[in-house]
Design an enzyme around this catalytic site. Structure first.
Site: not given
Ligand SMILES: NC(=O)c1ccc[n+]([C@@H]2O[C@H](COP(=O)([O-])OP(=O)(O)OC[C@H]3O[C@@H](n4cnc5c(N)ncnc54)[C@H](OP(=O)(O)O)[C@@H]3O)[C@@H](O)[C@H]2O)c1
Length: 327
Positions: A45, A51, A174, A203
């Site tokens: 990414g 990234g 995260s 997520y």
């Protein structure tokens, strides 16, 4: 009347400004200037966002940098910008689509065949989507991109990483992992659509899997000189919400504009983990703001880590010979 209304508005505005100043003042910059000439770094990414800034930093340090991207046009654009900014010609891109197990396999085979070494692997690519969808491999799309593909890729590159040791793996997780609902009892539901009121339960679970993968992989790699750590980059202003809609997009877009840090600032902790001497021997840790923090409570369950690992082996369709067992 107007006067009464303006007082709460002024208080909220002052609080927001103070919070913004606090966020800016507490950004931690990686202060390691290690050179990476002779090293190869692979960032997934890498065409945009956190990234891209990670890959840009590695290129500035003289590394050979491989940008793992899914779109040719966006990859070429990122490559051009990195070479122009750094003057480092030893940067390349390779295409990979993290919604396909076969694509990850083809990508890894290319790396294993054509690259001499991989010193740094940053598993950064990630998505948030509001739609309930599965990939053609039958894996829930968010879980597939955020966890199963990096899990598979790491397995397929582990021998190369071991040969290049000391080498480092950095998994971009995260704070959302704190809100994950996955547990040992619900492990069989790992690949089904789970919803919460913001529609981002999947997520949260996928980001929890990133940390569980990190702690379990560290155990399996034992005393080997391949380290693996996870990172929360902070709230970062990027394109990550582009494929969301509704409430989650409305709320987070406002927060992003007001309070989130830039991608360059957000990349600092994963750069730190990839290059700093301070963390050369640390493995299985979780980092934020260039500092090790306690593993979130949701991710402290060793039994859950092992069960998620076994389920991930199944979903990634790993062959027995590709599995990483305890040393
Ligand atoms: N932004 C935040 O506040 C925040 C907070 C915590 C954690 N993170 C994590 O940070 C990481 C980077 O996110 P970001 O904020 O920089 O988001 P971003 O700007 O949207 O970048 C995500 C990257 O992942 C790539 N990607 C998406 N789907 C892919 C697929 N199927 N195959 C291959 N690559 C794919 C994207 O490629 P395209 O450009 O082609 O779509 C892009 O390069 C993610 O793992 C995210 O979960 C971000």
């Amino acid at each position: 009347m107007l006067y009464c209304l303006s007082i709460p508005f002024i208080i909220v505005a002052i609080a927001a400004i103070l919070l913004k100043i606090y966020i800016k003042l507490t950004i931690k910059w990686n202060n390691c200037y290690n050179c990476l000439v002779g090293k190869t770094a692979l960032v997934t990414g890498a065409n945009i966002g956190i990234g891209y800034n990670t890959a840009l930093d590695f290129a500035k340090r003289g590394a050979r940098v491989i940008l793992a991207c899914r779109n040719k046009g966006r990859a070429e654009d990122a490559l051009r910008r990195i070479i122009k900014t750094t003057g480092n010609q030893n940067v390349t891109y390779k295409l990979v689509d993290f919604t396909s197990l076969q694509s990850v396999r083809d990508f890894a085979a290319d790396i294993n065949k054509n690259e001499e070494r991989i010193d740094i692997l940053v598993n950064n690519a990630g998505i948030v989507i509001s739609n309930e969808e599965y990939t053609k491999d039958g894996i829930q799309t968010v879980l597939h991109v955020n966890h199963i593909s990096p899990f598979l890729l790491t397995h397929l590159l582990i021998d190369k990483l071991k040969k290049s040791a000391p080498s480092r793996i950095v998994n971009v997780s995260s704070l959302a992992a704190k809100n994950a609902g996955l547990s040992v009892n619900s492990i069989n539901k790992i690949n089904s659509i789970s919803k919460n009121f913001l529609n981002i339960a999947m997520y949260n679970d996928s980001k929890l899997c990133n940390i569980l993968f990190t702690t379990e992989l560290a155990k399996r790699l034992g005393e080997s000189t391949v380290t693996v750590n996870a990172v929360h980059p902070g709230g970062v202003r990027t394109n990550i919400l582009n494929n969301t809609s509704g409430f989650v997009k409305d709320i987070f877009s406002i927060l992003m504009k007001l309070f989130f840090v830039t991608s360059e600032e957000g990349a600092q902790t994963q750069i730190y983990l990839s290059v700093s001497n301070d963390v050369a021997h640390i493995t299985g840790g979780l980092f934020e703001k260039c500092k090790q923090i306690d593993i979130y409570q949701t991710a402290q369950d060793a039994d859950l880590a092992r069960k998620v690992w076994e389920k991930s082996e199944e979903l990634a369709k790993l062959k027995d010979s590709e599995k990483i067992s305890y040393l």
